[in-house]
Design a protein around this motif. Sequence first.
Motif, mmCIF file in Angstrom:
data_model
loop_
_atom_site.group_PDB
_atom_site.id
_atom_site.type_symbol
_atom_site.label_atom_id
_atom_site.label_comp_id
_atom_site.label_asym_id
_atom_site.label_seq_id
_atom_site.Cartn_x
_atom_site.Cartn_y
_atom_site.Cartn_z
ATOM 1 N N ALA A 145 -28.824 44.137 -40.321
ATOM 2 C CA ALA A 145 -27.481 44.577 -40.039
ATOM 3 C C ALA A 145 -26.644 43.389 -39.655
ATOM 4 C CB ALA A 145 -27.799 45.951 -39.268
ATOM 5 N N HIS B 260 -25.365 41.134 -41.876
ATOM 6 C CA HIS B 260 -24.221 41.813 -42.808
ATOM 7 C C HIS B 260 -22.969 41.826 -42.503
ATOM 8 C CE1 HIS B 260 -27.415 44.971 -44.612
ATOM 9 N NE2 HIS B 260 -27.673 43.596 -45.282
ATOM 10 N N ASP B 261 -22.906 41.975 -40.966
ATOM 11 C CA ASP B 261 -21.424 41.664 -40.415
ATOM 12 C C ASP B 261 -20.760 40.706 -40.503
ATOM 13 O OD1 ASP B 261 -21.610 44.567 -39.840
ATOM 14 O OD2 ASP B 261 -22.447 44.171 -37.743
ATOM 15 N N TRP C 154 -21.993 37.558 -42.543
ATOM 16 C CA TRP C 154 -22.298 36.453 -43.634
ATOM 17 C C TRP C 154 -21.128 35.745 -44.326
ATOM 18 C CZ3 TRP C 154 -21.151 37.269 -48.711
ATOM 19 C CH2 TRP C 154 -20.716 38.450 -49.281
ATOM 20 N N TRP D 82 -35.581 41.694 -45.572
ATOM 21 C CA TRP D 82 -34.472 41.263 -46.182
ATOM 22 C C TRP D 82 -34.492 41.038 -47.700
ATOM 23 C CZ3 TRP D 82 -34.624 36.533 -48.003
ATOM 24 C CH2 TRP D 82 -35.519 35.555 -47.570
ATOM 25 N N ASP E 223 -32.595 42.885 -50.102
ATOM 26 C CA ASP E 223 -31.301 43.264 -49.607
ATOM 27 C C ASP E 223 -30.089 42.981 -50.443
ATOM 28 O OD1 ASP E 223 -28.855 43.386 -47.925
ATOM 29 O OD2 ASP E 223 -30.014 44.317 -46.664
ATOM 30 N N LEU F 46 -27.134 42.448 -49.829
ATOM 31 C CA LEU F 46 -25.934 41.697 -49.050
ATOM 32 C C LEU F 46 -26.447 40.296 -48.485
ATOM 33 C CD1 LEU F 46 -23.811 44.056 -47.012
ATOM 34 C CD2 LEU F 46 -23.305 43.145 -49.008
ATOM 35 N N ILE F 47 -27.933 40.399 -48.255
ATOM 36 C CA ILE F 47 -28.527 39.090 -48.023
ATOM 37 C C ILE F 47 -28.524 38.217 -49.208
ATOM 38 C CG2 ILE F 47 -30.585 38.136 -47.114
ATOM 39 C CD1 ILE F 47 -29.272 39.587 -45.053
ATOM 40 N N ALA G 254 -25.126 36.765 -49.248
ATOM 41 C CA ALA G 254 -24.923 35.912 -48.125
ATOM 42 C C ALA G 254 -25.413 34.397 -48.736
ATOM 43 C CB ALA G 254 -25.571 36.170 -47.097
ATOM 44 N N SER H 178 -27.263 40.487 -56.635
ATOM 45 C CA SER H 178 -26.617 41.469 -55.704
ATOM 46 C C SER H 178 -25.783 42.432 -56.407
ATOM 47 C CB SER H 178 -25.628 40.730 -54.731
ATOM 48 O OG SER H 178 -25.078 41.562 -53.801
ATOM 49 N N ASP I 293 -19.507 47.641 -50.709
ATOM 50 C CA ASP I 293 -19.995 46.135 -50.618
ATOM 51 C C ASP I 293 -20.001 45.649 -51.969
ATOM 52 O OD1 ASP I 293 -20.714 46.303 -47.793
ATOM 53 O OD2 ASP I 293 -22.653 47.077 -48.342
#
Length: 550
Positions: free
Chosen positions: A28, A31-32, A34, A57, A60, A62-63, A66, A89, A99
């Motif tokens: 998490a 997530h904030d 990346w 992850w 995930d 969002l990863i 990233a 993603s 997102d």
Amino acid sequence: MPRTTTLDDVRREVDARLDAGDPPGAVALVHDVWRALAAESPAGLRELIETIPDDAWRDDPLIAAAFGASYRTARGDRSRSALAYFEASLATLASDAPDAVIVRLQSAAALRALGRLDDADEALDLAAEQAQSAVGPGIEWRVTVRAIAALQRGMVHLHRGRYDDAAPLLAFADGLGDRHLTRAEHVECLGGRALLAFSAGEIADAAGFADRARRAAEGTLLLRGPFAAPALTAELLSAIERIDAPTAHQSATELAAAAEGSDWEAFGWVTTARLHAMERDFSGALELLRRAGENYRAWAPAGTGAALGELLRAAILIRHGQGDAAWAVLSTLPADERHDLCPGRYIAQLRLVNGDVEGAAEALAACDALGELHAARTLADVQLLRAAIEHERGATAESALWCDRALHHMHRTGTRTPLIIVPPLMVRELMVQASQRRQPHGVADLVTRIRETMDARLASADGDGGMLAPLTTRETIVLHQLKQGKTVATIAQELFVSGNTMKTHLRNIYRKLGVGSRGEAVRKAQALGLYVTPGSPLGHSAPPEVDPIQ
């Protein structure tokens, strides 16, 4: 998102959460941050993620984004990996998820970095649609999305040469930059504004935006990466415009490192080629233009840098006597809406130095039609050419008006390149007349410096530079006859002029070409690529060069 987030700070927090047995909390946290870390510490971000257990992850979205964002700044073909991660993603995220909009905007940036401008525009259109239907986000999120979208759309417009469309978008993004853009995005935005200011002929403003970009990047590695490339390009262009070689070389070195593998690499080559040409390294300039042309062929569509490169290539071909090849480029290169490129001024230059005054005026007809709407950066070139044309026509008042307008523009902006486009002897004559008119203090000082520089240029003319003034039609005919090997007496007889008149023609030809004999005159004309056949529509010569005037 804190703009001062550093990799070390995040690593400590991730380690603390892992020590506390909270891998989801570590994910998490990534997530904030990346978006910021992907630009400033791409490899470090990937390493950080891999310290977290895979099962926390691996799937995930969002990863995955990233990873994609971190590869956007990678060198060479690895940067293409970004799109694969973004696509994975987006395939996982719901289309109405907030997102998904952020990831779509990052994907647009990656497409732009690969020169896929049409695809980038499509991605931005889709992101705008998704933002409208996104479920649950608050006002802060929506403002952030608008800021990122404005930045990305503005940079695409900038590559396309749509400066009027790009300017309000980048100004909007800049206004929101401190709160809603990452530091890297804000640096890129400021660089884009610097390039727009340069294109508008506002060199001081361009320097101001570039300086803001440098200060925003201070303490990071951003100046070594593609986000700083627009600002470094603007710095290089401004230094060339001022004929400031030391500053230009420093900027060129920084730009080469920062732009490598990015959408600014080819534009950087074109810009650096201008520096090589300014210093008479024409072979080096042509090689850079060749590499840029190959790069732009893979773009869809080709960026505006491709046209700038062709314009410069034509000027170099002229300098090396390849007139037919140069004319082929210039005659097919279209002028953009406001003449930011303005090939007409080069065609006018070629005709003017060959004595075709009316042809030179005709080449500027489209510029005249634009009037005050003409792009400011190239307007001073047109104004000084117009002054020279009216001077040759004997229209003293009109010549004075055009000359003074050019001088005021040069004084205000600091540009000196307009002096290169008119032959030195003509520039000196224009400055002599300008010095006899009442001028503001700063303009009067500029006139004096130009006169001194032109005097030195003319005094040291040794036959290696360009023409010092255009040949008249009669002088062109005489030069053509000399090329055929005819004697002075024969030429005088065929032209029905006296021997003294012929001697006057010869003295004028030698003076304008900077030579001392008939043989040198013919060789110089050929070396310049000067067509000596009377009435040739391709008549031209090399652009004369000037010493720096600070």
